[in-house]
Design a protein around this motif. Structure first.
Motif, PDB file in Angstrom:
ATOM      1  N   ILE A 221       0.839  -1.205   0.000  1.00  0.00           N
ATOM      2  CA  ILE A 221       0.000   0.000   0.000  1.00  0.00           C
ATOM      3  C   ILE A 221       0.874   1.254   0.000  1.00  0.00           C
ATOM      4  O   ILE A 221       0.611   2.211  -0.735  1.00  0.00           O
ATOM      5  CB  ILE A 221      -0.963  -0.019   1.202  1.00  0.00           C
ATOM      6  CG1 ILE A 221      -1.999  -1.131   1.020  1.00  0.00           C
ATOM      7  CG2 ILE A 221      -1.632   1.328   1.390  1.00  0.00           C
ATOM      8  CD1 ILE A 221      -2.865  -1.374   2.236  1.00  0.00           C
ATOM      9  N   CYS A 222       1.920   1.254   0.817  1.00  0.00           N
ATOM     10  CA  CYS A 222       2.815   2.417   0.865  1.00  0.00           C
ATOM     11  C   CYS A 222       3.498   2.650  -0.479  1.00  0.00           C
ATOM     12  O   CYS A 222       3.625   3.790  -0.935  1.00  0.00           O
ATOM     13  CB  CYS A 222       3.859   2.242   1.955  1.00  0.00           C
ATOM     14  SG  CYS A 222       3.198   2.453   3.621  1.00  0.00           S
ATOM     15  N   CYS A 223       3.926   1.581  -1.124  1.00  0.00           N
ATOM     16  CA  CYS A 223       4.560   1.714  -2.434  1.00  0.00           C
ATOM     17  C   CYS A 223       3.567   2.217  -3.477  1.00  0.00           C
ATOM     18  O   CYS A 223       3.920   3.028  -4.344  1.00  0.00           O
ATOM     19  CB  CYS A 223       5.176   0.389  -2.869  1.00  0.00           C
ATOM     20  SG  CYS A 223       6.623  -0.048  -1.894  1.00  0.00           S
TER      21      CYS A 223
ATOM     22  N   VAL B 135       8.067   9.893   1.204  1.00  0.00           N
ATOM     23  CA  VAL B 135       8.007   9.580   2.634  1.00  0.00           C
ATOM     24  C   VAL B 135       7.489   8.170   2.908  1.00  0.00           C
ATOM     25  O   VAL B 135       8.119   7.431   3.681  1.00  0.00           O
ATOM     26  CB  VAL B 135       7.197  10.652   3.398  1.00  0.00           C
ATOM     27  CG1 VAL B 135       6.925  10.228   4.824  1.00  0.00           C
ATOM     28  CG2 VAL B 135       7.948  11.976   3.383  1.00  0.00           C
ATOM     29  N   PRO B 136       6.365   7.697   2.299  1.00  0.00           N
ATOM     30  CA  PRO B 136       5.914   6.329   2.606  1.00  0.00           C
ATOM     31  C   PRO B 136       6.936   5.254   2.241  1.00  0.00           C
ATOM     32  O   PRO B 136       7.147   4.305   3.003  1.00  0.00           O
ATOM     33  CB  PRO B 136       4.633   6.164   1.777  1.00  0.00           C
ATOM     34  CG  PRO B 136       4.155   7.539   1.540  1.00  0.00           C
ATOM     35  CD  PRO B 136       5.375   8.392   1.473  1.00  0.00           C
TER      36      PRO B 136
ATOM     37  N   VAL C 264       8.803   2.636   4.753  1.00  0.00           N
ATOM     38  CA  VAL C 264       8.801   1.181   4.544  1.00  0.00           C
ATOM     39  C   VAL C 264      10.228   0.655   4.542  1.00  0.00           C
ATOM     40  O   VAL C 264      10.545  -0.347   5.201  1.00  0.00           O
ATOM     41  CB  VAL C 264       8.086   0.813   3.224  1.00  0.00           C
ATOM     42  CG1 VAL C 264       8.366  -0.629   2.835  1.00  0.00           C
ATOM     43  CG2 VAL C 264       6.589   1.039   3.359  1.00  0.00           C
ATOM     44  N   LEU C 265      11.109   1.333   3.813  1.00  0.00           N
ATOM     45  CA  LEU C 265      12.485   0.840   3.697  1.00  0.00           C
ATOM     46  C   LEU C 265      13.275   0.984   4.993  1.00  0.00           C
ATOM     47  O   LEU C 265      14.242   0.247   5.206  1.00  0.00           O
ATOM     48  CB  LEU C 265      13.197   1.555   2.548  1.00  0.00           C
ATOM     49  CG  LEU C 265      12.673   1.200   1.148  1.00  0.00           C
ATOM     50  CD1 LEU C 265      13.373   2.048   0.106  1.00  0.00           C
ATOM     51  CD2 LEU C 265      12.873  -0.280   0.862  1.00  0.00           C
TER      52      LEU C 265
ATOM     53  N   ILE D 237      18.997   2.967   2.429  1.00  0.00           N
ATOM     54  CA  ILE D 237      18.345   3.607   1.279  1.00  0.00           C
ATOM     55  C   ILE D 237      17.113   4.370   1.759  1.00  0.00           C
ATOM     56  O   ILE D 237      16.839   5.480   1.308  1.00  0.00           O
ATOM     57  CB  ILE D 237      17.978   2.561   0.199  1.00  0.00           C
ATOM     58  CG1 ILE D 237      19.243   2.009  -0.450  1.00  0.00           C
ATOM     59  CG2 ILE D 237      17.073   3.172  -0.862  1.00  0.00           C
ATOM     60  CD1 ILE D 237      18.994   0.825  -1.368  1.00  0.00           C
ATOM     61  N   GLY D 238      16.370   3.767   2.688  1.00  0.00           N
ATOM     62  CA  GLY D 238      15.205   4.439   3.248  1.00  0.00           C
ATOM     63  C   GLY D 238      15.581   5.724   3.961  1.00  0.00           C
ATOM     64  O   GLY D 238      14.914   6.754   3.801  1.00  0.00           O
TER      65      GLY D 238
END
Length: 146
Positions: free
Chosen positions: A6-8, A39-40, A44-45, A63-64
């Motif tokens: 969902i975030c992606c 931001v999402p 997540v990352l 990476i995040g």
């Protein structure tokens, strides 16, 4: 797994909106939308979405953090550009031929208000007599026949 998907998807939609906004030549808004859409994926990352599992030192975590840092830089850049934008009042350009070291001051200005380039060793300006204060006004009234 569902939360990451969902975030992606939200991030991909935001990047699409940013692309359309940039196509419309609104680059400042497009940059801001890009920052919000990163931001999402950054969360997540970094593992913030799955807080229970904890954070592990993996390349995806870094990476995040990099994406979160990039989003922050984009936010700050857009704010700086917005403050310097054409709608803001800046310094008025000086008249051609004007002396850049001197500015206009009142004729009877004191030495401190003239600054370093003003009168030196001239002492305080003499105080005007009360009748002198209204002489200009009297002259204007007489000119108009009042």
């Amino acid at each position: 797994m569902l939360a990451e998907t969902i975030c992606c998807a939200v991030s991909a939609a935001g990047l699409g909106i940013a692309a359309v906004t940039a196509y419309r030549k609104r680059f400042l808004a497009a940059t801001r939308i890009t920052a919000y859409s990163l931001v999402p994926v950054g969360l997540v990352l970094t593992g913030m979405v799955e807080w229970v599992s904890g954070m592990v030192f993996e390349p995806t975590v870094w990476i995040g953090f990099g994406l979160l840092g990039l989003a922050w830089v984009l936010f700050m850049t857009t704010r700086a550009v917005e403050r310097r934008g054409p709608g803001r009042a800046g310094k008025a350009p000086k008249a051609a031929g004007a002396d850049p070291g001197r500015e206009a001051v009142a004729p009877d200005a004191s030495v401190p208000s003239l600054g370093a380039g003003g009168r030196r060793n001239a002492g305080p300006a003499p105080a005007a007599a009360p009748e002198d204060d209204f002489s200009d006004i009297e002259a204007i009234l007489k000119k108009h026949g009042i």
